[in-house]
Scaffold this motif. Sequence first.
Motif, PDB file in Angstrom:
ATOM      1  N   PRO A   1      34.940  -0.011 -19.811  1.00  0.00           N
ATOM      2  CA  PRO A   1      34.437  -1.362 -20.128  1.00  0.00           C
ATOM      3  C   PRO A   1      35.306  -2.108 -21.139  1.00  0.00           C
ATOM      4  O   PRO A   1      34.861  -2.458 -22.241  1.00  0.00           O
ATOM      5  N   ASP A   2      36.549  -2.388 -20.770  1.00  0.00           N
ATOM      6  CA  ASP A   2      37.470  -3.091 -21.668  1.00  0.00           C
ATOM      7  C   ASP A   2      36.930  -4.453 -22.098  1.00  0.00           C
ATOM      8  O   ASP A   2      37.120  -4.867 -23.245  1.00  0.00           O
ATOM      9  N   LYS A   3      36.273  -5.149 -21.174  1.00  0.00           N
ATOM     10  CA  LYS A   3      35.761  -6.494 -21.480  1.00  0.00           C
ATOM     11  C   LYS A   3      34.787  -6.456 -22.655  1.00  0.00           C
ATOM     12  O   LYS A   3      34.855  -7.313 -23.546  1.00  0.00           O
TER      13      LYS A   3
ATOM     14  N   ASN B   1      25.414   6.702 -29.964  1.00  0.00           N
ATOM     15  CA  ASN B   1      24.134   7.273 -29.531  1.00  0.00           C
ATOM     16  C   ASN B   1      24.132   7.510 -28.025  1.00  0.00           C
ATOM     17  O   ASN B   1      23.583   8.514 -27.558  1.00  0.00           O
ATOM     18  N   ALA B   2      24.749   6.624 -27.266  1.00  0.00           N
ATOM     19  CA  ALA B   2      24.836   6.807 -25.813  1.00  0.00           C
ATOM     20  C   ALA B   2      25.712   8.016 -25.466  1.00  0.00           C
ATOM     21  O   ALA B   2      25.398   8.782 -24.551  1.00  0.00           O
ATOM     22  N   ILE B   3      26.794   8.207 -26.206  1.00  0.00           N
ATOM     23  CA  ILE B   3      27.664   9.367 -25.992  1.00  0.00           C
ATOM     24  C   ILE B   3      26.905  10.647 -26.321  1.00  0.00           C
ATOM     25  O   ILE B   3      26.953  11.625 -25.573  1.00  0.00           O
ATOM     26  N   LYS B   4      26.187  10.631 -27.432  1.00  0.00           N
ATOM     27  CA  LYS B   4      25.393  11.803 -27.838  1.00  0.00           C
ATOM     28  C   LYS B   4      24.379  12.155 -26.755  1.00  0.00           C
ATOM     29  O   LYS B   4      24.229  13.324 -26.382  1.00  0.00           O
TER      30      LYS B   4
ATOM     31  N   SER C   1      24.912   0.081 -22.055  1.00  0.00           N
ATOM     32  CA  SER C   1      23.841   0.971 -21.595  1.00  0.00           C
ATOM     33  C   SER C   1      23.957   1.223 -20.102  1.00  0.00           C
ATOM     34  O   SER C   1      23.795   2.360 -19.636  1.00  0.00           O
ATOM     35  N   LEU C   2      24.263   0.190 -19.355  1.00  0.00           N
ATOM     36  CA  LEU C   2      24.451   0.344 -17.906  1.00  0.00           C
ATOM     37  C   LEU C   2      25.667   1.223 -17.608  1.00  0.00           C
ATOM     38  O   LEU C   2      25.637   2.045 -16.685  1.00  0.00           O
ATOM     39  N   HIS C   3      26.718   1.058 -18.389  1.00  0.00           N
ATOM     40  CA  HIS C   3      27.918   1.883 -18.218  1.00  0.00           C
ATOM     41  C   HIS C   3      27.584   3.368 -18.432  1.00  0.00           C
ATOM     42  O   HIS C   3      27.973   4.227 -17.630  1.00  0.00           O
TER      43      HIS C   3
END
Length: 187
Positions: free
Chosen positions: A64-66, A88-91, A146-148
């Motif tokens: 997600p570069d953008k 937190n998403a990575i965790k 979050s979608l990514h």
Amino acid sequence: MGSISFWMCLVMTICTWNKTIGCTWMKTLPRSPSMFQVFSNNTITMLQKMVGYEVSREPQITFPDKQYRQVNNFRADEQMVFISHTLNAIKKLYSSGKYESTAWDLKGVDKFMNDLYRQTSELDQCVKAMKTRHSKSVKRVNKKMSLHFKFLKNYLKREDYSASGWEDIRTVVLAHLQRLDTTLSSQ
């Protein structure tokens, strides 16, 4: 009576001092990295060492570069919110614990996760203490992120938590950690 006033004054000083110094976790002293940077470097190094499977194909994951370009225009407190949200998403992505197919050193994975937990808990405290309202652009970028990460989770499931699937995820997460570190450095 005098000792009560002294203790009340001391408590008030500590409370207001904590508010004025802000998030010490993210602050750097001259010629030394912040605690965030120390832990960020550790997680990046550990993730780089976790390589254990050679990928012979290009992963089906776009970065997600953008969103990261948009974050570069955020205020420092908004960037902190973004960093906290992304970590937190990575965790959450790595919390599945389904690493059996990988050749990763499980002690290294545990250390990676512990450092990630430390980063997220400290940043969450900073974000909570800031009590700032998030702009629409911050909310929009966090929603797209979050979608990514939902896509990444579904990708792992589709790949049946295979070694190649985890390697694809490891590569993308490594890119995220490096970009987050760069985002902090640009503040």
